[in-house]
Design a protein around this motif. Sequence first.
Motif, PDB file in Angstrom:
ATOM      1  N   ARG A 128      -1.848   5.810   7.683  1.00  0.00           N
ATOM      2  CA  ARG A 128      -3.230   5.786   6.855  1.00  0.00           C
ATOM      3  C   ARG A 128      -3.154   6.071   6.039  1.00  0.00           C
ATOM      4  O   ARG A 128      -2.097   6.533   5.420  1.00  0.00           O
ATOM      5  CB  ARG A 128      -3.311   8.002   7.655  1.00  0.00           C
ATOM      6  CG  ARG A 128      -4.538   7.835   7.000  1.00  0.00           C
ATOM      7  CD  ARG A 128      -4.938   9.096   7.099  1.00  0.00           C
ATOM      8  NE  ARG A 128      -5.353   9.251   8.868  1.00  0.00           N
ATOM      9  CZ  ARG A 128      -4.749  10.457   9.437  1.00  0.00           C
ATOM     10  NH1 ARG A 128      -4.530  11.531   8.999  1.00  0.00           N
ATOM     11  NH2 ARG A 128      -4.120  10.590  10.927  1.00  0.00           N
ATOM     12  N   GLU A 129      -4.094   6.015   4.951  1.00  0.00           N
ATOM     13  CA  GLU A 129      -4.154   5.564   3.713  1.00  0.00           C
ATOM     14  C   GLU A 129      -4.170   7.190   3.270  1.00  0.00           C
ATOM     15  O   GLU A 129      -4.562   8.147   3.185  1.00  0.00           O
ATOM     16  CB  GLU A 129      -5.956   4.976   3.331  1.00  0.00           C
ATOM     17  CG  GLU A 129      -5.826   3.440   3.441  1.00  0.00           C
ATOM     18  CD  GLU A 129      -6.539   2.917   3.023  1.00  0.00           C
ATOM     19  OE1 GLU A 129      -7.554   2.965   2.405  1.00  0.00           O
ATOM     20  OE2 GLU A 129      -6.733   1.174   3.355  1.00  0.00           O
ATOM     21  N   LEU A 130      -3.957   7.060   1.597  1.00  0.00           N
ATOM     22  CA  LEU A 130      -3.652   9.146   0.909  1.00  0.00           C
ATOM     23  C   LEU A 130      -5.316   8.683   0.740  1.00  0.00           C
ATOM     24  O   LEU A 130      -6.141   8.360   0.561  1.00  0.00           O
ATOM     25  CB  LEU A 130      -2.456   8.539  -0.061  1.00  0.00           C
ATOM     26  CG  LEU A 130      -0.864   8.183   0.395  1.00  0.00           C
ATOM     27  CD1 LEU A 130      -0.736   8.487  -1.716  1.00  0.00           C
ATOM     28  CD2 LEU A 130      -0.905   9.221   0.783  1.00  0.00           C
ATOM     29  N   GLY A 131      -5.222  10.439   0.328  1.00  0.00           N
ATOM     30  CA  GLY A 131      -6.421  11.050   0.573  1.00  0.00           C
ATOM     31  C   GLY A 131      -7.244  11.034   1.033  1.00  0.00           C
ATOM     32  O   GLY A 131      -8.541  11.768   1.320  1.00  0.00           O
ATOM     33  N   GLU A 132      -7.344  10.251   2.739  1.00  0.00           N
ATOM     34  CA  GLU A 132      -8.112  10.224   3.444  1.00  0.00           C
ATOM     35  C   GLU A 132      -8.538  11.256   4.178  1.00  0.00           C
ATOM     36  O   GLU A 132      -6.737  11.575   4.960  1.00  0.00           O
ATOM     37  CB  GLU A 132      -8.234   8.399   4.201  1.00  0.00           C
ATOM     38  CG  GLU A 132      -8.330   7.928   3.364  1.00  0.00           C
ATOM     39  CD  GLU A 132      -9.903   7.538   2.734  1.00  0.00           C
ATOM     40  OE1 GLU A 132     -10.526   8.582   3.306  1.00  0.00           O
ATOM     41  OE2 GLU A 132     -10.626   7.000   2.189  1.00  0.00           O
ATOM     42  N   THR A 133      -9.529  11.916   5.015  1.00  0.00           N
ATOM     43  CA  THR A 133      -8.863  12.930   5.887  1.00  0.00           C
ATOM     44  C   THR A 133      -8.533  11.989   7.292  1.00  0.00           C
ATOM     45  O   THR A 133      -9.056  10.839   7.901  1.00  0.00           O
ATOM     46  CB  THR A 133     -10.471  13.636   6.029  1.00  0.00           C
ATOM     47  OG1 THR A 133     -11.333  12.981   6.622  1.00  0.00           O
ATOM     48  CG2 THR A 133     -11.027  13.666   4.943  1.00  0.00           C
ATOM     49  N   VAL A 189       5.575   9.619   3.043  1.00  0.00           N
ATOM     50  CA  VAL A 189       4.532   9.434   2.130  1.00  0.00           C
ATOM     51  C   VAL A 189       5.033   7.736   1.728  1.00  0.00           C
ATOM     52  O   VAL A 189       6.300   8.254   1.617  1.00  0.00           O
ATOM     53  CB  VAL A 189       4.112   9.805   0.568  1.00  0.00           C
ATOM     54  CG1 VAL A 189       3.299   8.576  -0.245  1.00  0.00           C
ATOM     55  CG2 VAL A 189       3.204  11.002   1.021  1.00  0.00           C
ATOM     56  N   VAL A 190       5.123   6.616   1.964  1.00  0.00           N
ATOM     57  CA  VAL A 190       5.923   5.301   2.056  1.00  0.00           C
ATOM     58  C   VAL A 190       4.978   4.551   1.159  1.00  0.00           C
ATOM     59  O   VAL A 190       3.946   4.734   1.421  1.00  0.00           O
ATOM     60  CB  VAL A 190       6.315   5.194   3.524  1.00  0.00           C
ATOM     61  CG1 VAL A 190       7.272   5.940   4.277  1.00  0.00           C
ATOM     62  CG2 VAL A 190       5.254   4.882   4.466  1.00  0.00           C
ATOM     63  N   LYS A 224       0.632  -1.279   0.683  1.00  0.00           N
ATOM     64  CA  LYS A 224       0.021   0.245  -0.230  1.00  0.00           C
ATOM     65  C   LYS A 224       1.391   1.177  -0.402  1.00  0.00           C
ATOM     66  O   LYS A 224       2.001   1.172   0.440  1.00  0.00           O
ATOM     67  CB  LYS A 224      -0.684   0.280   1.471  1.00  0.00           C
ATOM     68  CG  LYS A 224      -2.242  -0.746   1.556  1.00  0.00           C
ATOM     69  CD  LYS A 224      -2.953  -0.890   2.688  1.00  0.00           C
ATOM     70  CE  LYS A 224      -4.327  -1.815   1.858  1.00  0.00           C
ATOM     71  NZ  LYS A 224      -4.891  -1.164   1.352  1.00  0.00           N
ATOM     72  N   VAL A 225       0.269   2.055  -0.781  1.00  0.00           N
ATOM     73  CA  VAL A 225       0.608   3.674  -0.848  1.00  0.00           C
ATOM     74  C   VAL A 225       0.437   4.424   0.952  1.00  0.00           C
ATOM     75  O   VAL A 225      -1.232   4.618   0.430  1.00  0.00           O
ATOM     76  CB  VAL A 225       0.604   4.513  -1.492  1.00  0.00           C
ATOM     77  CG1 VAL A 225       1.161   6.174  -1.886  1.00  0.00           C
ATOM     78  CG2 VAL A 225       1.299   3.877  -3.273  1.00  0.00           C
TER      79      VAL A 225
END
Length: 95
Positions: free
Chosen positions: A35-40, A65-66, A4-5
């Motif tokens: 935390r998943e990207l793009g999520e608040t 970001v990993v 996952k990114v």
Amino acid sequence: MEVKVLRVVRQGEAFSVQSQKAETGSIQKCNIVLRELGETWKFGNEYVCAMLGDLAACRFSEGDVVLATLRFSTHEYQGQVFQDVLATDIVPLKK
């Protein structure tokens, strides 16, 4: 395993835990929240992951970001079932 990114929320300090698999009888462990990207911040999917061995010594900053490989498993202890998330590899992505 799942790749996952993710974004680093926070990371704890490394500490030593007993391990029957380690030659010395102990291994370094560190917990990290991703935390998943793009999520608040309130509603995004987050994972509390353990990092073991040499990976536990790696330091990431909040917001990094990993690309992470996560292994999901469960174990039972005293009649209760717990889920474990192990980060088997984490690579920072260049900005």
